[in-house]
Scaffold this motif. Structure first.
Motif, PDB file in Angstrom:
ATOM      1  N   ASP A 416       0.804  -1.216   0.000  1.00 20.11           N
ATOM      2  CA  ASP A 416       0.000   0.000   0.000  1.00 20.11           C
ATOM      3  C   ASP A 416       0.839   1.268   0.000  1.00 20.11           C
ATOM      4  O   ASP A 416       0.305   2.365  -0.207  1.00 20.11           O
ATOM      5  N   HIS A 417       2.137   1.156   0.290  1.00 23.32           N
ATOM      6  CA  HIS A 417       2.997   2.335   0.380  1.00 23.32           C
ATOM      7  C   HIS A 417       3.984   2.439  -0.781  1.00 23.32           C
ATOM      8  O   HIS A 417       4.978   3.174  -0.692  1.00 23.32           O
ATOM      9  N   GLN A 418       3.729   1.719  -1.856  1.00 25.00           N
ATOM     10  CA  GLN A 418       4.629   1.825  -2.994  1.00 25.00           C
ATOM     11  C   GLN A 418       4.509   3.203  -3.660  1.00 25.00           C
ATOM     12  O   GLN A 418       3.587   3.960  -3.379  1.00 25.00           O
ATOM     13  N   LEU A 419       5.455   3.491  -4.540  1.00 24.42           N
ATOM     14  CA  LEU A 419       5.429   4.738  -5.308  1.00 24.42           C
ATOM     15  C   LEU A 419       4.726   4.498  -6.644  1.00 24.42           C
ATOM     16  O   LEU A 419       5.025   3.521  -7.340  1.00 24.42           O
ATOM     17  N   ASP A 439      12.618  16.726  -3.942  1.00 23.59           N
ATOM     18  CA  ASP A 439      11.421  17.423  -3.463  1.00 23.59           C
ATOM     19  C   ASP A 439      10.226  16.513  -3.196  1.00 23.59           C
ATOM     20  O   ASP A 439       9.319  16.900  -2.445  1.00 23.59           O
ATOM     21  N   ARG A 440      10.221  15.308  -3.797  1.00 19.53           N
ATOM     22  CA  ARG A 440       9.025  14.480  -3.675  1.00 19.53           C
ATOM     23  C   ARG A 440       9.297  13.093  -3.108  1.00 19.53           C
ATOM     24  O   ARG A 440       8.632  12.672  -2.149  1.00 19.53           O
ATOM     25  N   ILE A 441      10.253  12.386  -3.688  1.00 18.82           N
ATOM     26  CA  ILE A 441      10.422  10.979  -3.304  1.00 18.82           C
ATOM     27  C   ILE A 441      11.106  10.834  -1.949  1.00 18.82           C
ATOM     28  O   ILE A 441      10.619  10.094  -1.079  1.00 18.82           O
ATOM     29  N   ILE A 442      12.207  11.509  -1.733  1.00 13.26           N
ATOM     30  CA  ILE A 442      12.894  11.380  -0.442  1.00 13.26           C
ATOM     31  C   ILE A 442      12.029  11.900   0.708  1.00 13.26           C
ATOM     32  O   ILE A 442      11.918  11.229   1.742  1.00 13.26           O
ATOM     33  N   PRO A 443      11.348  13.065   0.578  1.00 15.16           N
ATOM     34  CA  PRO A 443      10.431  13.475   1.657  1.00 15.16           C
ATOM     35  C   PRO A 443       9.317  12.463   1.916  1.00 15.16           C
ATOM     36  O   PRO A 443       8.907  12.256   3.068  1.00 15.16           O
ATOM     37  N   LEU A 444       8.817  11.817   0.848  1.00 11.72           N
ATOM     38  CA  LEU A 444       7.769  10.806   1.042  1.00 11.72           C
ATOM     39  C   LEU A 444       8.321   9.599   1.790  1.00 11.72           C
ATOM     40  O   LEU A 444       7.652   9.045   2.681  1.00 11.72           O
ATOM     41  N   GLN A 446      10.754   9.683   3.920  1.00 15.04           N
ATOM     42  CA  GLN A 446      10.910  10.119   5.313  1.00 15.04           C
ATOM     43  C   GLN A 446       9.594   9.944   6.072  1.00 15.04           C
ATOM     44  O   GLN A 446       9.587   9.515   7.228  1.00 15.04           O
ATOM     45  N   GLU A 447       8.497  10.271   5.410  1.00 17.98           N
ATOM     46  CA  GLU A 447       7.193  10.117   6.053  1.00 17.98           C
ATOM     47  C   GLU A 447       6.850   8.640   6.232  1.00 17.98           C
ATOM     48  O   GLU A 447       6.358   8.233   7.293  1.00 17.98           O
ATOM     49  N   TYR A 448       7.105   7.834   5.207  1.00 16.89           N
ATOM     50  CA  TYR A 448       6.794   6.410   5.284  1.00 16.89           C
ATOM     51  C   TYR A 448       7.535   5.729   6.437  1.00 16.89           C
ATOM     52  O   TYR A 448       6.969   4.897   7.163  1.00 16.89           O
ATOM     53  N   PHE A 449       8.815   6.061   6.602  1.00 18.73           N
ATOM     54  CA  PHE A 449       9.661   5.344   7.564  1.00 18.73           C
ATOM     55  C   PHE A 449       9.922   6.144   8.830  1.00 18.73           C
ATOM     56  O   PHE A 449      10.801   5.777   9.620  1.00 18.73           O
TER      57      PHE A 449
END
Length: 529
Positions: A416-419, A439-444, A446-449
């Motif tokens: 459920d948390h894939q990109l 701006d998008r993938i690394i911040p996401l 950070q939120e996931y983990f």
């Protein structure tokens, strides 16, 4: 004017306009007007006028035109809704609308909508502008000779669907008047129908679910281009009162009044039954079950699109309507049901030609956590990332990059948390790729983990065992604190001291120096040394 002459004048104007569907739609709007202004038939502030020399029917409030239907000498039937001039800017994106001042110095103007674009009558912004104007007109001190001009039968036709149906039939065939007894027709002629179009081959209630960026909202676009759809986005505070109907306070000239406002679901159901030729829901419910079923099954489909459906408390938003959503309980179905709404006390049902399509981001809430009653009434269609849509950019195979990252996320978290592929599908240059990760993938991630940088390194192949050069890592170790280095930092050893590792994002990536970021930083995410 006598009662008979009033009725005949109304029949003549309906015949002059010559469009039964438009007439029913107009009287549905007129019923909304009556409910809004809350004035009885014969009130001095109202004048529902049918002029003998014009193919039009007009509703005036305090001598101001508030609503009109007319058939010009040339062209299609038109609806005129009065709004305040200050509202015009809010409607400038609706290019199909026309505008006409009521008078040269008036603060109001008429919005003109042709029959071919009648769906705009139910545009939420236009409806709000019109309804707000009605409340202002009621409070106006301007008066006119209303009692002399008012046609009481127009008011009755708005309130009584059976009476309106009789007027339309008499306008179509004057000889039917001979079969009127106590104001009602003894028999109804056989209805005729156009060849039956097929309703869409899809579930009546469908939710598209999946991780972010998999194209769920994009999948709604084809419905919107057809202009036969209503779109809304749910949010955590969304309620039944906004969705179906509720009481809303209004302040006019310092006085507070409470009016029933209909929500987008109610308006979507109304639009759907109007596709079948009914003016109001009451008109539909007063029809025979057999005739209603034939009309609704032959009517064009209308779509209610709900983006981010799981962000609201769906069971609370739908309330007692959850049962009516079932395909076999809809109006026109074999086991149709309807109920009485709590605020307006009107009968209400969901027509069979209304399709509800929602989108659901599984990172916000899993399907397993949804209300069981909701899950039973909706079909679910999973939308997964599609790497095959992605190109190769400057030697970086974006498809393989996405597959590798998602496989690692699936292992460390869940599917459920894939990109989604939408994160990478617009990338055309290496600089675009760098900016997307920064701006998008690394911040996401950070939120996931929850800022567990060691796991983020595993996802990006920046862990030591994967073999990337330190300068090629997007997330790298900044410093390891042993007992000795901690003592130097604090002057003493902190209690319960464990080895601490701090991390940083590659400085060149972070600062936007993309020409200093090696291409291998991304290739080595999916390709081991």
């Amino acid at each position: 004017m006598t009662a008979d002459s009033q009725q005949q004048a109304l029949i003549d104007r309906i015949r002059d306009i010559g469009h039964a569907e438009a007439i029913r739609r107009f009287f549905g709007l007129l019923k909304d007007l009556i409910d809004m202004v809350n004035l009885p038939n014969g009130d001095a502030r109202l004048a529902f006028v049918v002029k003998p020399d014009k193919a039009s029917i007009t509703a005036n409030i305090n001598f101001f035109q508030a609503l009109r239907i007319q058939k010009p000498r040339r062209g299609e039937v038109e609806y005129h809704l009065t709004i305040k001039k200050s509202c015009q800017d809010r409607l400038k994106n609706l290019e199909e609308l026309g505008f006409e001042p009521l008078t040269e110095k008036s603060d109001y103007l008429a919005v003109i909508i042709g029959q071919s674009t009648a769906h705009l009558l139910y545009n939420p912004t236009l409806r709000t502008c019109w309804e707000d104007c009605l409340l202002e007109l009621v409070e106006s001190t301007k008066r006119g000779p209303h009692l002399a001009r008012h046609n009481a039968d127009v008011y009755q036709a708005a309130e009584d669907e059976a009476f309106l149906s009789d007027m339309i039939r008499l306008a179509d065939d004057p000889s039917l008047g001979e079969r009127l007894t106590n104001g009602q027709l003894l028999e109804e002629p056989e209805a005729t129908y156009e060849p039956e179009p097929s309703l869409p081959n899809q579930p009546h209630n469908l939710i598209l679910f999946g991780p972010p960026g998999t194209g769920k909202t994009f999948a709604l676009q084809p419905y919107l281009t057809d202009k036969n759809a209503s779109l809304i986005t749910f949010h955590p505070s969304y309620s039944y009162e906004e969705f179906v109907e509720g009481i809303r306070p209004e302040v006019v000239n310092g006085q507070i009044s409470y009016k029933i406002r209909r929500g987008i679901f109610h308006r979507a159901c109304l639009t759907a039954i109007q596709q079948a030729g009914y003016g109001t829901l009451a008109d539909c419910l007063n029809d025979s079950a057999e005739n209603r079923s034939k009309k609704l099954k032959r009517a064009p489909a209308h779509y209610l699109l709900i983006d981010e459906v799981n962000r609201a408390n769906v069971a609370s938003v739908f309330g007692d309507l959850i049962t009516l959503l079932e395909s076999d309980k809809r109006l026109g179905a074999d086991h149709e049901l309807w109920l009485t709404l709590p605020y307006s006390q009107e009968r209400f049902g969901v027509p069979i030609n209304l399709f509800v399509i929602g989108t659901m981001n599984t990172t916000d809430r899993s399907i397993a956590l949804l209300d069981i009653a909701l899950r039973r009434r909706f079909s679910f269609r999973e939308m997964q990332p599609d790497p095959s849509l992605l190109p190769t950019v400057d030697g970086v195979d974006l498809a393989q990059l996405l597959r590798t990252i998602n496989e690692r996320i699936d292992y460390l978290l869940d599917r459920d948390h894939q990109l989604g592929h939408a994160y990478l599908i617009t990338i055309e240059t290496f600089a675009d790729l760098c900016q997307t990760f920064r701006d998008r993938i690394i911040p996401l991630l950070q939120e996931y983990f929850f800022n567990d940088w060691a796991k983020i390194q595993l996802v990006l192949g920046d862990n030591i065992a994967w073999g990337k050069d330190p300068d090629h890592r997007l997330v790298r170790t900044k410093k390891k604190y042993t007992a000795n280095t901690a003592s130097k930092l604090f002057g003493e050893l902190p209690d319960s001291m464990d080895e601490v590792v701090t991390y940083e994002i590659n400085p060149n990536l972070q600062q936007g120096n993309y020409d200093q970021v090696p291409v291998d930083a991304f290739i080595r995410i999916y390709q081991k040394l």
